[in-house]
Design an enzyme around this catalytic site. Structure first.
Site, short mmCIF file in Angstrom:
data_model
loop_
_atom_site.label_atom_id
_atom_site.label_comp_id
_atom_site.label_asym_id
_atom_site.label_seq_id
_atom_site.Cartn_x
_atom_site.Cartn_y
_atom_site.Cartn_z
N ARG A 147 0.82 -1.22 0.00
CA ARG A 147 0.00 0.00 0.00
C ARG A 147 0.85 1.26 0.00
NH1 ARG A 147 -3.62 -2.19 4.84
NH2 ARG A 147 -1.50 -2.30 5.58
N CYS A 148 2.15 1.13 0.12
CA CYS A 148 3.07 2.27 0.20
C CYS A 148 3.72 2.52 -1.16
CB CYS A 148 4.14 1.97 1.25
SG CYS A 148 5.49 3.16 1.28
N SER A 149 3.61 3.74 -1.66
CA SER A 149 4.17 4.05 -2.98
C SER A 149 5.69 3.91 -3.00
CB SER A 149 3.76 5.46 -3.43
OG SER A 149 4.28 6.43 -2.53
#
Length: 118
Positions: A12-14
């Protein structure tokens, strides 16, 4: 045989996705550890901390996270052992992504930090 590269990853983390994309673009197959689903134990966190070469475990924590503040982890009296135990109990506190390779580790914020390990 385990991978030479281990990426502690949150999809979920870019920044974490960018780190994984960087490895894939280089043709590097890493063992991807989804640390929120399979959290590293205290011994693993201690090993990562040593490989990062940091003076404070806070430098591998998400210090702006509400959980960090709620748990009072900004208390200067807390030593590295206490901070690492907090990460072990609450893996969401672990900064991401972290790449481990050849006895060293780097936090991929920014992603360029990972270049030294590639």
């Amino acid at each position: 045989m385990p991978s030479e590269f281990i990426l502690y990853h949150n999809n979920r983390c870019s920044k974490s996705r960018a780190a994984l994309a960087l490895l894939q673009a280089r043709g590097i197959e890493a063992e991807v550890v989804h640390y929120l689903d399979t959290p590293p134990d205290l011994a693993t966190l201690e090993s990562i901390f040593q490989k990062l070469g940091l003076a404070s475990a806070r430098d591998m924590m998400r210090t702006k996270d509400d959980l960090y503040k709620t748990l009072g982890l900004g208390n200067p009296d807390l030593d590295n052992d206490a901070l690492l135990r907090a990460i072990a109990e609450h893996p969401a506190l672990l900064e991401r992504p972290i790449l481990v390779h050849d006895g060293k580790a780097a936090i991929g914020r920014p992603t360029e930090n990972l270049e030294a390990l590639l």
